[in-house]
Motif scaffolding. Structure first.
Motif, PDB file in Angstrom:
ATOM      1  N   GLU A 184     -51.678 -66.386  22.401  1.00  0.00           N
ATOM      2  CA  GLU A 184     -52.408 -66.264  21.142  1.00  0.00           C
ATOM      3  C   GLU A 184     -51.805 -67.078  19.993  1.00  0.00           C
ATOM      4  O   GLU A 184     -52.524 -67.511  19.084  1.00  0.00           O
ATOM      5  CB  GLU A 184     -52.505 -64.796  20.727  1.00  0.00           C
ATOM      6  N   HIS A 185     -50.477 -67.322  20.025  1.00  0.00           N
ATOM      7  CA  HIS A 185     -49.846 -68.118  18.980  1.00  0.00           C
ATOM      8  C   HIS A 185     -49.648 -69.571  19.405  1.00  0.00           C
ATOM      9  O   HIS A 185     -49.171 -70.377  18.620  1.00  0.00           O
ATOM     10  CB  HIS A 185     -48.478 -67.531  18.616  1.00  0.00           C
ATOM     11  N   GLY A 186     -50.009 -69.870  20.642  1.00  0.00           N
ATOM     12  CA  GLY A 186     -49.789 -71.207  21.161  1.00  0.00           C
ATOM     13  C   GLY A 186     -48.393 -71.455  21.666  1.00  0.00           C
ATOM     14  O   GLY A 186     -48.024 -72.591  21.969  1.00  0.00           O
ATOM     15  N   TRP A 187     -47.588 -70.389  21.766  1.00  0.00           N
ATOM     16  CA  TRP A 187     -46.196 -70.548  22.164  1.00  0.00           C
ATOM     17  C   TRP A 187     -46.074 -70.939  23.628  1.00  0.00           C
ATOM     18  O   TRP A 187     -46.929 -70.620  24.462  1.00  0.00           O
ATOM     19  CB  TRP A 187     -45.424 -69.251  21.956  1.00  0.00           C
ATOM     20  N   GLY A 188     -44.945 -71.568  23.953  1.00  0.00           N
ATOM     21  CA  GLY A 188     -44.641 -71.869  25.344  1.00  0.00           C
ATOM     22  C   GLY A 188     -43.248 -72.451  25.474  1.00  0.00           C
ATOM     23  O   GLY A 188     -42.761 -73.130  24.570  1.00  0.00           O
ATOM     24  N   GLN A 189     -42.585 -72.144  26.574  1.00  0.00           N
ATOM     25  CA  GLN A 189     -41.263 -72.674  26.848  1.00  0.00           C
ATOM     26  C   GLN A 189     -41.013 -72.612  28.352  1.00  0.00           C
ATOM     27  O   GLN A 189     -41.800 -72.049  29.108  1.00  0.00           O
ATOM     28  CB  GLN A 189     -40.190 -71.895  26.080  1.00  0.00           C
ATOM     29  N   ASP A 190     -39.919 -73.251  28.808  1.00  0.00           N
ATOM     30  CA  ASP A 190     -39.473 -73.196  30.209  1.00  0.00           C
ATOM     31  C   ASP A 190     -40.635 -73.315  31.192  1.00  0.00           C
ATOM     32  O   ASP A 190     -40.945 -72.402  31.948  1.00  0.00           O
ATOM     33  CB  ASP A 190     -38.697 -71.908  30.467  1.00  0.00           C
ATOM     34  N   LEU A 191     -41.247 -74.485  31.205  1.00  0.00           N
ATOM     35  CA  LEU A 191     -42.500 -74.667  31.925  1.00  0.00           C
ATOM     36  C   LEU A 191     -42.335 -75.292  33.306  1.00  0.00           C
ATOM     37  O   LEU A 191     -41.291 -75.838  33.647  1.00  0.00           O
ATOM     38  CB  LEU A 191     -43.418 -75.583  31.116  1.00  0.00           C
ATOM     39  N   GLY A 192     -43.421 -75.238  34.081  1.00  0.00           N
ATOM     40  CA  GLY A 192     -43.617 -76.001  35.297  1.00  0.00           C
ATOM     41  C   GLY A 192     -45.049 -76.510  35.315  1.00  0.00           C
ATOM     42  O   GLY A 192     -45.890 -76.049  34.536  1.00  0.00           O
ATOM     43  N   LEU A 193     -45.344 -77.471  36.189  1.00  0.00           N
ATOM     44  CA  LEU A 193     -46.701 -77.968  36.399  1.00  0.00           C
ATOM     45  C   LEU A 193     -47.041 -77.862  37.876  1.00  0.00           C
ATOM     46  O   LEU A 193     -46.172 -77.939  38.740  1.00  0.00           O
ATOM     47  CB  LEU A 193     -46.841 -79.424  35.964  1.00  0.00           C
ATOM     48  N   PHE A 194     -48.336 -77.726  38.161  1.00  0.00           N
ATOM     49  CA  PHE A 194     -48.805 -77.646  39.545  1.00  0.00           C
ATOM     50  C   PHE A 194     -50.169 -78.312  39.644  1.00  0.00           C
ATOM     51  O   PHE A 194     -51.037 -78.091  38.788  1.00  0.00           O
ATOM     52  CB  PHE A 194     -48.915 -76.183  39.995  1.00  0.00           C
ATOM     53  N   ARG A 195     -50.356 -79.143  40.671  1.00  0.00           N
ATOM     54  CA  ARG A 195     -51.648 -79.773  40.936  1.00  0.00           C
ATOM     55  C   ARG A 195     -52.200 -79.226  42.235  1.00  0.00           C
ATOM     56  O   ARG A 195     -51.544 -79.309  43.285  1.00  0.00           O
ATOM     57  CB  ARG A 195     -51.509 -81.293  41.027  1.00  0.00           C
ATOM     58  N   ASP A 196     -53.396 -78.665  42.197  1.00  0.00           N
ATOM     59  CA  ASP A 196     -54.016 -78.091  43.382  1.00  0.00           C
ATOM     60  C   ASP A 196     -54.737 -79.178  44.177  1.00  0.00           C
ATOM     61  O   ASP A 196     -54.937 -80.301  43.708  1.00  0.00           O
ATOM     62  CB  ASP A 196     -54.987 -76.981  42.975  1.00  0.00           C
ATOM     63  N   GLY A 197     -55.168 -78.816  45.383  1.00  0.00           N
ATOM     64  CA  GLY A 197     -55.827 -79.775  46.258  1.00  0.00           C
ATOM     65  C   GLY A 197     -57.138 -80.299  45.731  1.00  0.00           C
ATOM     66  O   GLY A 197     -57.585 -81.381  46.129  1.00  0.00           O
ATOM     67  N   ASP A 198     -57.785 -79.574  44.811  1.00  0.00           N
ATOM     68  CA  ASP A 198     -59.043 -80.031  44.227  1.00  0.00           C
ATOM     69  C   ASP A 198     -58.829 -80.922  43.007  1.00  0.00           C
ATOM     70  O   ASP A 198     -59.793 -81.320  42.348  1.00  0.00           O
ATOM     71  CB  ASP A 198     -59.926 -78.842  43.856  1.00  0.00           C
ATOM     72  N   GLY A 199     -57.575 -81.242  42.701  1.00  0.00           N
ATOM     73  CA  GLY A 199     -57.276 -82.112  41.574  1.00  0.00           C
ATOM     74  C   GLY A 199     -57.052 -81.398  40.257  1.00  0.00           C
ATOM     75  O   GLY A 199     -56.648 -82.033  39.275  1.00  0.00           O
ATOM     76  N   ARG A 200     -57.291 -80.092  40.211  1.00  0.00           N
ATOM     77  CA  ARG A 200     -57.068 -79.366  38.968  1.00  0.00           C
ATOM     78  C   ARG A 200     -55.572 -79.163  38.734  1.00  0.00           C
ATOM     79  O   ARG A 200     -54.809 -78.926  39.654  1.00  0.00           O
ATOM     80  CB  ARG A 200     -57.787 -78.015  38.993  1.00  0.00           C
ATOM     81  N   GLY A 201     -55.184 -79.254  37.458  1.00  0.00           N
ATOM     82  CA  GLY A 201     -53.787 -79.081  37.094  1.00  0.00           C
ATOM     83  C   GLY A 201     -53.555 -77.760  36.388  1.00  0.00           C
ATOM     84  O   GLY A 201     -54.444 -77.238  35.695  1.00  0.00           O
ATOM     85  N   TYR A 202     -52.345 -77.227  36.547  1.00  0.00           N
ATOM     86  CA  TYR A 202     -52.001 -75.932  35.957  1.00  0.00           C
ATOM     87  C   TYR A 202     -50.635 -76.015  35.276  1.00  0.00           C
ATOM     88  O   TYR A 202     -49.715 -76.688  35.761  1.00  0.00           O
ATOM     89  CB  TYR A 202     -51.981 -74.840  37.028  1.00  0.00           C
ATOM     90  N   LEU A 203     -50.535 -75.327  34.156  1.00  0.00           N
ATOM     91  CA  LEU A 203     -49.306 -75.200  33.389  1.00  0.00           C
ATOM     92  C   LEU A 203     -48.763 -73.791  33.608  1.00  0.00           C
ATOM     93  O   LEU A 203     -49.482 -72.811  33.443  1.00  0.00           O
ATOM     94  CB  LEU A 203     -49.606 -75.436  31.909  1.00  0.00           C
ATOM     95  N   ILE A 204     -47.491 -73.692  33.967  1.00  0.00           N
ATOM     96  CA  ILE A 204     -46.834 -72.411  34.208  1.00  0.00           C
ATOM     97  C   ILE A 204     -45.692 -72.302  33.208  1.00  0.00           C
ATOM     98  O   ILE A 204     -44.896 -73.236  33.080  1.00  0.00           O
ATOM     99  CB  ILE A 204     -46.275 -72.323  35.648  1.00  0.00           C
ATOM    100  N   TYR A 205     -45.569 -71.194  32.481  1.00  0.00           N
ATOM    101  CA  TYR A 205     -44.596 -71.171  31.397  1.00  0.00           C
ATOM    102  C   TYR A 205     -44.263 -69.749  30.957  1.00  0.00           C
ATOM    103  O   TYR A 205     -45.011 -68.796  31.203  1.00  0.00           O
ATOM    104  CB  TYR A 205     -45.133 -71.965  30.200  1.00  0.00           C
ATOM    105  N   ASP A 206     -43.119 -69.621  30.310  1.00  0.00           N
ATOM    106  CA  ASP A 206     -42.737 -68.421  29.574  1.00  0.00           C
ATOM    107  C   ASP A 206     -43.493 -68.458  28.252  1.00  0.00           C
ATOM    108  O   ASP A 206     -43.348 -69.399  27.469  1.00  0.00           O
ATOM    109  CB  ASP A 206     -41.216 -68.447  29.379  1.00  0.00           C
ATOM    110  N   ASP A 207     -44.300 -67.433  27.989  1.00  0.00           N
ATOM    111  CA  ASP A 207     -45.208 -67.475  26.845  1.00  0.00           C
ATOM    112  C   ASP A 207     -44.612 -66.926  25.548  1.00  0.00           C
ATOM    113  O   ASP A 207     -45.336 -66.638  24.593  1.00  0.00           O
ATOM    114  CB  ASP A 207     -46.516 -66.750  27.173  1.00  0.00           C
ATOM    115  N   GLY A 208     -43.294 -66.804  25.494  1.00  0.00           N
ATOM    116  CA  GLY A 208     -42.646 -66.311  24.290  1.00  0.00           C
ATOM    117  C   GLY A 208     -42.504 -64.807  24.261  1.00  0.00           C
ATOM    118  O   GLY A 208     -41.686 -64.266  23.514  1.00  0.00           O
ATOM    119  N   HIS A 209     -43.283 -64.104  25.077  1.00  0.00           N
ATOM    120  CA  HIS A 209     -43.159 -62.656  25.237  1.00  0.00           C
ATOM    121  C   HIS A 209     -42.413 -62.332  26.523  1.00  0.00           C
ATOM    122  O   HIS A 209     -42.333 -61.174  26.914  1.00  0.00           O
ATOM    123  CB  HIS A 209     -44.542 -62.003  25.266  1.00  0.00           C
TER     124      HIS A 209
END
Length: 343
Positions: A165-190
């Motif tokens: 809700e605040h746009g926060w993010g830290q300590d992230l990873g990225l992942f690309r699925d077989g259909d080409g979609r990308g995902y952001l994985i992160y600690d959301d500050g909470h």
């Protein structure tokens, strides 16, 4: 081993010949092909054809891991190394240099992750910034950079908000699925580990999100990683102890945006004195590898302390049963990541 196309089979054949007799060796300092200590931490590995690119932070000259405003002058940029076999790594240089002025110059940046976008033909990097305000939190934001080549140079494209809700993010990873979609994985500050679907060009979020590991009074998470393995999606997170070792918790789902089932720990003994930074899937052997940094491990320096930039990694195979959802890192001193039989 699953059936491969002729083109892929040729790559696999050539790769297998070069990988023979070159195991990953844990519990040791890692050197590049020039004999210099590897300086590449809290990052990721991207595969492009038969070449692996390893991105990460350099903490040379910052042996105790200072961060934020007090360490802005110590930033070295993000390093990139290349390899054909995950063992012999050639230093390709600094792929993203931090500017001398502006928001990026006033704090520190960490956890470089890169995906290749087949539509835009761009390499997209997301990373975590601790900005130049005081206090540093909650000015903990993610940023994006782009490049035409995997070795850079990457151009900083600005800060990005997450679906928190605040746009926060830290300590992230990225992942690309077989259909080409990308995902952001992160600690959301909470201290939840959250998964966001990226926009089609990977340069921002789509707004679709889910929580994979939910924090509560007894559990908090930060270092984030995601992989698809044997038909399931695994999201992992470290504990919250700075750069000190922690156990690795994980959750499993049938789809990248869940719902996720929390499964407990996939490691023992504080992940054997390390902290997870990412996963890598190795197609030739159908193996999943957990990339973990071993901070402060090894002989002490002249100051009586172990350097944070000591070139130690703990890269371990992951055993996973998709029927039960049970995943375990397998501690091993050395192993062949391209052996056909999965652990």
């Amino acid at each position: 081993m699953k059936q491969l196309s002729l083109g892929v089979a040729i790559v696999v054949l050539l790769a297998t010949e070069s990988y023979a007799g070159k195991p990953i060796r844990n519990h040791a300092d890692w050197m590049d092909t020039d004999g210099n200590p590897i300086s590449c931490h809290d990052g990721c590995i991207l595969r492009a054809g038969d070449t692996f690119y390893w991105y990460g932070s350099s903490y040379r000259g910052n042996s105790q891991g200072k961060w934020g405003r007090k360490a802005a002058h110590l930033q070295n940029g993000f390093n990139v190394y290349s390899s054909k076999n995950l063992v012999e790594w050639k230093y390709e240089g600094i792929c993203l240099e931090f500017p001398k002025t502006g928001w990026l110059a006033g704090g520190t940046s960490h956890r470089a992750n890169v995906l290749y976008n087949e539509t835009t033909r761009k390499y997209v990097m997301w990373f975590f910034c601790i900005g130049n305000t005081q206090p540093e939190y909650p000015d903990a934001m993610l940023a994006v950079a782009g490049s035409d080549t995997p070795t850079g140079p990457f151009e900083h494209l600005g800060r990005r908000k997450t679906a928190e809700e605040h746009g926060w993010g830290q300590d992230l990873g990225l992942f690309r699925d077989g259909d080409g979609r990308g995902y952001l994985i992160y600690d959301d500050g909470h201290r939840n580990i959250r998964v966001d679907l990226l926009a089609d060009d990977y340069l921002s979020i789509s707004g679709k999100t889910t929580i994979a590991l939910k924090a509560d009074a007894g559990r908090r998470y930060e270092g984030s990683a995601m992989i698809k393995y044997r038909g399931k999606y695994l999201v992992a997170g470290s504990g919250v102890r700075g750069w000190n070792p922690t156990d690795t918790s994980y959750a499993v789902a049938d789809a990248p945006l869940g719902p996720y089932k929390e499964m407990g720990r996939m490691s023992e003994n504080m992940t054997w004195n390390s902290q997870i930074s990412n996963f890598l899937y190795i197609e030739e052997s159908d193996k999943a590898m957990a990339m973990c940094d071993q901070w402060f491990i090894g002989p002490k320096g002249p100051d009586g302390k172990v350097s944070r930039d000591r070139a130690r990694q703990l890269w371990l195979p992951v055993a996973f049963d998709p029927e039960t959802g049970i995943a375990r890192m397998v501690l091993t001193a050395q192993w062949d990541p391209f052996a056909e039989i999965a652990p």
